[in-house]
Design an enzyme around this catalytic site. Structure first.
Site, PDB file in Angstrom:
ATOM      1  N   ASP A 156     -28.197 -15.560 -26.231  1.00  0.00           N
ATOM      2  CA  ASP A 156     -27.949 -14.718 -25.217  1.00  0.00           C
ATOM      3  C   ASP A 156     -29.515 -13.875 -24.916  1.00  0.00           C
ATOM      4  O   ASP A 156     -29.341 -12.820 -25.897  1.00  0.00           O
ATOM      5  CB  ASP A 156     -27.178 -14.387 -24.448  1.00  0.00           C
ATOM      6  CG  ASP A 156     -26.513 -13.594 -23.118  1.00  0.00           C
ATOM      7  OD1 ASP A 156     -27.012 -13.852 -22.076  1.00  0.00           O
ATOM      8  OD2 ASP A 156     -27.010 -12.475 -23.350  1.00  0.00           O
ATOM      9  N   CYS A 207      17.714 -10.275 -17.623  1.00  0.00           N
ATOM     10  CA  CYS A 207      18.098  -8.642 -17.782  1.00  0.00           C
ATOM     11  C   CYS A 207      17.787  -7.774 -16.361  1.00  0.00           C
ATOM     12  O   CYS A 207      16.321  -7.933 -16.323  1.00  0.00           O
ATOM     13  CB  CYS A 207      17.630  -8.138 -19.019  1.00  0.00           C
ATOM     14  SG  CYS A 207      17.719  -6.352 -19.016  1.00  0.00           S
ATOM     15  N   CYS A 210      16.605 -10.779 -22.615  1.00  0.00           N
ATOM     16  CA  CYS A 210      14.954  -9.207 -22.113  1.00  0.00           C
ATOM     17  C   CYS A 210      13.790  -9.653 -22.941  1.00  0.00           C
ATOM     18  O   CYS A 210      13.577 -10.565 -23.862  1.00  0.00           O
ATOM     19  CB  CYS A 210      16.099  -8.366 -23.085  1.00  0.00           C
ATOM     20  SG  CYS A 210      17.370  -7.385 -22.499  1.00  0.00           S
ATOM     21  N   ARG A 212      20.869 -14.891 -18.875  1.00  0.00           N
ATOM     22  CA  ARG A 212      20.163 -14.891 -17.509  1.00  0.00           C
ATOM     23  C   ARG A 212      19.635 -13.627 -18.416  1.00  0.00           C
ATOM     24  O   ARG A 212      19.216 -12.960 -18.528  1.00  0.00           O
ATOM     25  CB  ARG A 212      21.286 -14.824 -16.421  1.00  0.00           C
ATOM     26  CG  ARG A 212      22.182 -13.023 -16.815  1.00  0.00           C
ATOM     27  CD  ARG A 212      22.872 -12.429 -15.178  1.00  0.00           C
ATOM     28  NE  ARG A 212      24.049 -11.268 -15.872  1.00  0.00           N
ATOM     29  CZ  ARG A 212      23.752 -10.423 -15.936  1.00  0.00           C
ATOM     30  NH1 ARG A 212      22.173  -9.993 -15.974  1.00  0.00           N
ATOM     31  NH2 ARG A 212      24.283  -8.975 -15.771  1.00  0.00           N
ATOM     32  N   CYS A 233      14.804  -4.992 -17.569  1.00  0.00           N
ATOM     33  CA  CYS A 233      13.437  -4.827 -18.221  1.00  0.00           C
ATOM     34  C   CYS A 233      13.063  -6.461 -17.670  1.00  0.00           C
ATOM     35  O   CYS A 233      10.908  -6.455 -17.777  1.00  0.00           O
ATOM     36  CB  CYS A 233      12.984  -5.440 -18.980  1.00  0.00           C
ATOM     37  SG  CYS A 233      13.688  -6.565 -20.100  1.00  0.00           S
ATOM     38  N   CYS A 293      12.874  -3.560 -23.976  1.00  0.00           N
ATOM     39  CA  CYS A 293      13.581  -3.433 -22.839  1.00  0.00           C
ATOM     40  C   CYS A 293      14.130  -2.108 -23.232  1.00  0.00           C
ATOM     41  O   CYS A 293      14.595  -2.054 -24.900  1.00  0.00           O
ATOM     42  CB  CYS A 293      14.909  -4.745 -23.573  1.00  0.00           C
ATOM     43  SG  CYS A 293      16.402  -4.189 -21.970  1.00  0.00           S
ATOM     44  N   THR A 304      26.438 -10.188 -23.630  1.00  0.00           N
ATOM     45  CA  THR A 304      26.272 -10.338 -22.278  1.00  0.00           C
ATOM     46  C   THR A 304      26.170 -10.968 -21.556  1.00  0.00           C
ATOM     47  O   THR A 304      25.657 -11.501 -20.545  1.00  0.00           O
ATOM     48  CB  THR A 304      24.975  -8.454 -22.300  1.00  0.00           C
ATOM     49  OG1 THR A 304      23.732  -9.401 -23.313  1.00  0.00           O
ATOM     50  CG2 THR A 304      25.783  -7.611 -23.128  1.00  0.00           C
TER      51      THR A 304
END
Length: 497
Positions: A439, A66, A35, A64, A69, A39, A31
């Site tokens: 402390d 998704c 992701c 690129r 997600c 996802c 694809t």
């Protein structure tokens, strides 16, 4: 990536494990999409998976983001705030916008290395150089502005840090496979922040215990600079291009963030500083698992897991406040700081609340008259010496600081004992292993929990909490009845009452 690491990544993707969001990114060959591990879509076949250590590396490889997600909006890798090496320091500075304002040479100069060394180290570990990493951040900033403001695209491109509208358009299309106008249309609203106000959601890894985080910030708030109002911690910030005001409030799965900026070019830096302030990129599962191995801390962790370490938006501010807080109550420290703010802080406008000033920078405090300080002479000397070295740039307490070097230089200053040095290391530098052994609150907790009382024996016991001793401090403080351990009631912070 070695075979064992690939197997872990595959298991995380197949189980949709959100704990690994931001640790790595999964790209799908079929694809050309990358992701988060969590996802919600059906996981791809293993042979089609590729794993990248950064969104920038996935983008450089031609994938690129998704649309389901939104991997660009995942919490950042906790590594960059847990480590003090060159790559981690570089990543913190890139997140703070240094490449956009000063370029790669400016980044290299701050780190004390050559441009070539920075490039080589980042590419070896993250698969992308500083320009590609900064570009990925600009793309995320652009998406936020597109979806949450009504700014014209030409103004938005400049605000996001792009040199031209063409570069802006090309980058958005390449990273998100949508034109900027399509992204805005898909968001379903035109936004209402044309004048610099932004409403954002800051993600984090669950669990998150807001009580000590927001309680500490509210209880120690400096009047005029910080306040608790309408269920939100609000404060002013000095940013590269102008002042800003932020309101932060906890929600079950995110932190609500409302930003008012004098210049929208400061958006990325403002988000980075808010995330560091609230320790939102931490890995609470890893921290709590390590601390729970100690039977003494295990019940405290089980009761309220996910405690974060409250940090700061400005390291020099926190160092000055640490000195003001030496051996005095929280209320007295706030009073001392408020006097400096009124006398030297730059005024800001805040139509939504009672914020009036920025916390003064060290250079602005250089003319401070020591006789006006209502504190012992030794502490006056400590404060004035600190202001002098900070104004001269002799100690770096910023996002890219070398933790060991900063500690060593602070320890050389008069009046800087272990408590002050470790407070600065924990709150300003963000060292997850900083430990306030001296402390009072930690000592009281140790006594309550039947931990060793002798300093050497106590330090030896605390070795088992490494490298998360700063988080152990948060759990130890939780044993006491103090305002820093609880969310304030509506209205003013408890420290004002």
């Amino acid at each position: 990536m070695v075979h064992e690491d690939i197997e872990r990544c595959v298991r995380a993707v197949q189980s949709k494990d959100a704990r690994f969001d931001g640790w790595f990114f999964t790209a799908v060959l079929t694809t050309r999409i990358y992701c988060r591990p969590s996802c919600p879509v059906v996981p791809p076949k293993v042979r089609n998976m590729r794993f990248y250590p950064s969104a920038a590396a996935a983008q450089q490889a031609g994938f690129r983001a998704c649309k389901r997600c939104r991997p660009d909006a995942a919490p950042g890798s906790p590594e960059w705030n847990e480590r003090a090496d060159l790559v981690a320091r570089a990543m913190r500075l890139i997140a703070d916008g240094v490449v956009d304002t000063d370029g790669v040479p400016g980044l290299a100069s701050r780190l004390g290395y050559s441009v070539r060394q920075i490039e080589r180290q980042l590419r070896a570990e993250l698969g992308a150089g500083p320009l590609a990493l900064a570009r990925a951040q600009r793309a995320q900033t652009a998406r936020l502005l597109i979806e949450t403001t009504a700014l014209p695209m030409a103004e938005l491109a400049l605000a996001a840090g792009f040199s031209s509208i063409r570069t802006f358009n090309d980058t958005v299309r390449e990273v998100f496979a949508l034109a900027p106008t399509e992204l805005r249309r898909r968001a379903g609203r035109q936004g209402g922040a044309a004048q610099g106000e932004l409403c954002l959601r800051l993600p984090f890894r669950a669990p998150l215990c807001p009580d000590n985080l927001f309680g500490h910030l509210a209880a120690t708030a400096v009047p005029g600079v910080e306040e608790w109002r309408d269920g939100a911690y609000r404060r002013t910030m000095a940013l590269p291009h102008g002042p800003g005001v932020v309101a932060l409030s906890p929600a079950p799965d995110h932190v609500r963030c409302r930003l008012s900026l004098a210049d929208l070019r400061d958006l990325a830096a403002a988000i980075s500083r808010c995330r560091r302030l609230l320790d939102l990129d931490a890995d609470p599962v890893a921290v709590d698992a390590a601390l729970s191995a100690d039977p003494v801390l295990a019940p405290l962790v089980a009761k309220e897991p996910g405690r974060r370490v409250p940090h700061t938006v400005d390291g020099e501010e926190m160092a000055i406040r640490a000195v003001l807080g030496q051996q005095v109550s929280t209320a007295a420290a706030r009073t001392h700081a408020a006097r400096l703010v009124r006398a030297f802080g730059r005024p800001v406008e805040d139509s939504a609340g009672g914020l009036t000033h920025l916390f003064p920078e060290a250079a602005e405090l250089a003319e401070l008259d020591p006789e006006t300080l209502a504190m012992p002479k030794t502490r006056r000397r400590t404060l004035l010496t600190l202001i002098e070295v900070l104004a001269a740039g002799k100690i770096d307490l910023g996002a890219g600081a070398d933790w060991d070097e900063a500690r060593a230089r602070l320890a050389e200053l008069p009046g800087f004992g272990p408590w002050t040095v470790e407070t600065v290391a924990m709150r300003a530098l963000g060292d997850p292993d900083a430990f306030l052994a001296t402390d009072l609150g930690v000592k009281y907790a140790a006594k309550e929990l039947d931990l060793p009382s002798a300093p050497r024996a106590f330090a030896a016991h605390a070795e088992r909490w490494r490298p998360w001793r700063a988080y152990a401090v948060q759990y130890l403080w939780a044993t006491g009845d103090h305002a820093i351990n609880r969310l304030p009631v509506a209205g003013r912070a408890e420290g004002d009452r």
